[in-house]
Design a protein around this motif. Sequence first.
Motif, mmCIF file in Angstrom:
data_model
loop_
_atom_site.group_PDB
_atom_site.id
_atom_site.type_symbol
_atom_site.label_atom_id
_atom_site.label_comp_id
_atom_site.label_asym_id
_atom_site.label_seq_id
_atom_site.Cartn_x
_atom_site.Cartn_y
_atom_site.Cartn_z
ATOM 1 N N GLY A 392 60.326 3.755 3.159
ATOM 2 C CA GLY A 392 59.368 4.779 2.492
ATOM 3 C C GLY A 392 58.048 5.153 2.909
ATOM 4 O O GLY A 392 57.411 5.926 2.470
ATOM 5 N N THR A 393 57.820 4.575 4.195
ATOM 6 C CA THR A 393 56.411 4.908 4.853
ATOM 7 C C THR A 393 56.560 4.799 6.472
ATOM 8 O O THR A 393 57.419 4.168 6.982
ATOM 9 C CB THR A 393 55.468 3.871 4.296
ATOM 10 O OG1 THR A 393 53.948 4.821 4.626
ATOM 11 C CG2 THR A 393 55.384 2.742 4.713
ATOM 12 N N ILE A 394 55.323 5.508 7.031
ATOM 13 C CA ILE A 394 55.217 5.187 8.554
ATOM 14 C C ILE A 394 53.921 4.451 8.653
ATOM 15 O O ILE A 394 52.793 4.892 8.424
ATOM 16 C CB ILE A 394 55.294 6.694 9.202
ATOM 17 C CG1 ILE A 394 56.581 7.361 8.950
ATOM 18 C CG2 ILE A 394 54.797 6.513 10.636
ATOM 19 C CD1 ILE A 394 56.436 8.765 9.634
ATOM 20 N N ALA A 395 54.128 3.211 8.794
ATOM 21 C CA ALA A 395 52.990 2.577 8.851
ATOM 22 C C ALA A 395 53.526 1.258 9.970
ATOM 23 O O ALA A 395 54.738 0.803 10.153
ATOM 24 C CB ALA A 395 52.743 1.614 7.662
ATOM 25 N N VAL A 396 52.407 0.401 10.598
ATOM 26 C CA VAL A 396 52.910 -0.648 11.579
ATOM 27 C C VAL A 396 53.330 -1.775 10.637
ATOM 28 O O VAL A 396 53.172 -2.052 9.524
ATOM 29 C CB VAL A 396 51.615 -1.229 12.027
ATOM 30 C CG1 VAL A 396 51.808 -2.723 12.689
ATOM 31 C CG2 VAL A 396 51.054 -0.225 13.070
ATOM 32 N N GLY A 397 54.743 -2.185 11.159
ATOM 33 C CA GLY A 397 55.330 -3.112 10.472
ATOM 34 C C GLY A 397 56.626 -2.495 9.567
ATOM 35 O O GLY A 397 57.512 -3.395 9.245
ATOM 36 N N SER A 398 56.664 -1.303 9.219
ATOM 37 C CA SER A 398 57.594 -0.864 8.588
ATOM 38 C C SER A 398 58.805 -0.551 9.304
ATOM 39 O O SER A 398 58.588 -0.541 10.740
ATOM 40 C CB SER A 398 57.118 0.480 7.993
ATOM 41 O OG SER A 398 56.200 0.365 6.843
ATOM 42 N N ASP A 399 60.089 -0.462 8.823
ATOM 43 C CA ASP A 399 61.174 0.103 9.774
ATOM 44 C C ASP A 399 60.908 1.316 10.237
ATOM 45 O O ASP A 399 60.327 2.322 9.495
ATOM 46 C CB ASP A 399 62.511 0.026 8.655
ATOM 47 C CG ASP A 399 62.876 -1.271 8.638
ATOM 48 O OD1 ASP A 399 62.527 -2.242 9.061
ATOM 49 O OD2 ASP A 399 63.910 -1.514 7.946
ATOM 50 N N ALA A 400 61.370 1.428 11.355
ATOM 51 C CA ALA A 400 61.262 2.669 12.230
ATOM 52 C C ALA A 400 62.428 3.705 12.038
ATOM 53 O O ALA A 400 63.108 4.280 12.527
ATOM 54 C CB ALA A 400 61.326 2.560 13.656
ATOM 55 N N ASP A 401 62.054 4.033 10.448
ATOM 56 C CA ASP A 401 63.099 5.309 9.982
ATOM 57 C C ASP A 401 62.144 6.437 9.770
ATOM 58 O O ASP A 401 61.288 6.421 9.155
ATOM 59 C CB ASP A 401 63.526 4.784 8.333
ATOM 60 C CG ASP A 401 64.287 3.388 8.280
ATOM 61 O OD1 ASP A 401 64.761 2.855 9.435
ATOM 62 O OD2 ASP A 401 64.696 3.191 7.233
ATOM 63 N N LEU A 402 62.905 7.522 10.616
ATOM 64 C CA LEU A 402 62.114 8.632 11.009
ATOM 65 C C LEU A 402 62.417 9.947 10.711
ATOM 66 O O LEU A 402 64.002 9.803 11.302
ATOM 67 C CB LEU A 402 61.310 8.431 12.241
ATOM 68 C CG LEU A 402 60.202 7.396 12.679
ATOM 69 C CD1 LEU A 402 59.871 7.271 13.931
ATOM 70 C CD2 LEU A 402 59.264 7.283 11.774
#
Length: 487
Positions: A392-402
């Motif tokens: 649900g977000t783009i942040a360090v540590g989040s899954d690279a779902d883009l």
Amino acid sequence: MDKPFDLIVRNAHVATAADLFHCDIGVREGRIAALADRLPPSPATREIDAAGRFVTPGGVDSHCHLDQPMQPPVRMADDFVTGTRSAACGGTTTVIPFAAQQRGQRMFDAVADYHRRADGRASVDYAFHLIVSDPTPAVLRQELPALIEKGYTSFKLYMTYEDMKLDDRQVLELLEVAREHGAMVMVHAENTDAIAFLTERLLAQGKTAPRYHGLSRPSPVEREATHRAISLAELIDVPILIVHVSGAEAVEQIRWARGKGLNVHAETCPQYLFLTQDDLALPGFLGARCVCSPPPRDAANQQVIWDGLADGLFTVYSSDHAPYNYDDPAGKHLGAREPAFPDVPNGVPGIETRMPLLFSEGVLADRLTLQQFVALTATNAARLYGLYPRKGTIAVGSDADLVVWNTGRPYTIRNRDLHHAVDYTPYEGRQLQAWPGMTLLRGEVVWDGERFLGREGGGTFLPCARPEMARPRPRAQSWRRWAGLEA
């Protein structure tokens, strides 16, 4: 020294629910490892040039139905193979469909059956909601608490449908389980007795066509049940989510509850923004394609839903993808005939078109900001159901779902171009100005704008944490206080 990135997405115009910024995105082992103005090149690293296009988190479709067991002869067109393929091509990288309990079935068995349907078949990540249709003492005291502990932290209850509906006492008992164990409750709010009364009167007059579906479920039916669900949740002091809100009268009840400080969330869906009651009245039997519950309303109600998206009334925007073929005796043409409206399988497809519709008609039409779009399609659902910040977000540590978006050039929705297994889309011929140019699941391209590149079994099951949003607010009062059993 850190290992090289596995992937760098360069020149991305990133949007989260809070911010807009230009950066490179470094990915390592499926997760975002760096966000920076300029990441250094490495021969060991793949690169994708976003070329200044908008990049948003992969969508989280938190209300969709895939391969859900139905009463014969009805059968859903999409299973986990076709449904998650379609999701990926529309920018969605996480889906949360329903493990539905049948009357007389243990919840444990319903969940085990749904895992059998999903295991090794999904091409995007997935979690499960539960549907509770038979809240026996064993379900309430043993099975639901155990399942919540294992990561099934949300469940849906129905106030209508003969084989699913619960009475108010059963609703209260389920809400109490949710409060005690930290689960989120989703409510389908329509008054079942009012629907039955109106349906009987319409059928007695020979009014059987699809357009009468809407007349059997007018706005007061949804308004009354929404108010009742809110009142029962207030009595127990537990947050709830009213799903697929269709128009002004239910919205008024939710605004009233929010004004009292109650923790009431709301969801809406594309059919309440892009379809109207006129679609139910298409010539012949064609209106059956748009039969869903609650039904689409009129243009004035559409505007109320748009206003609620813009001003924060709605927490999430989901597809409620319910995939039944139109020209199929197991679908809308039940038994190879044209059934009366109460017998038409309920629901419309939309898992692939959900995000492009809102991006084009919301963001690019200046109805919503890009940050609001991200919140509604990804971030809030991840928060609501205990998947944030992995999803649900783009942040360090989040899954690279883009999702890398193509905008500014027309895209016409044609069912032949979609990737579900349904033989129609209710949005056929609608022209958009946005479509996913690329979808990445944990750093791997699963849609390149022309081809599906994911793989069957590439998706992972995600147990959900107890969501922060499911916690009662301190100022609310539970039944114990109403009854004088606590200070």
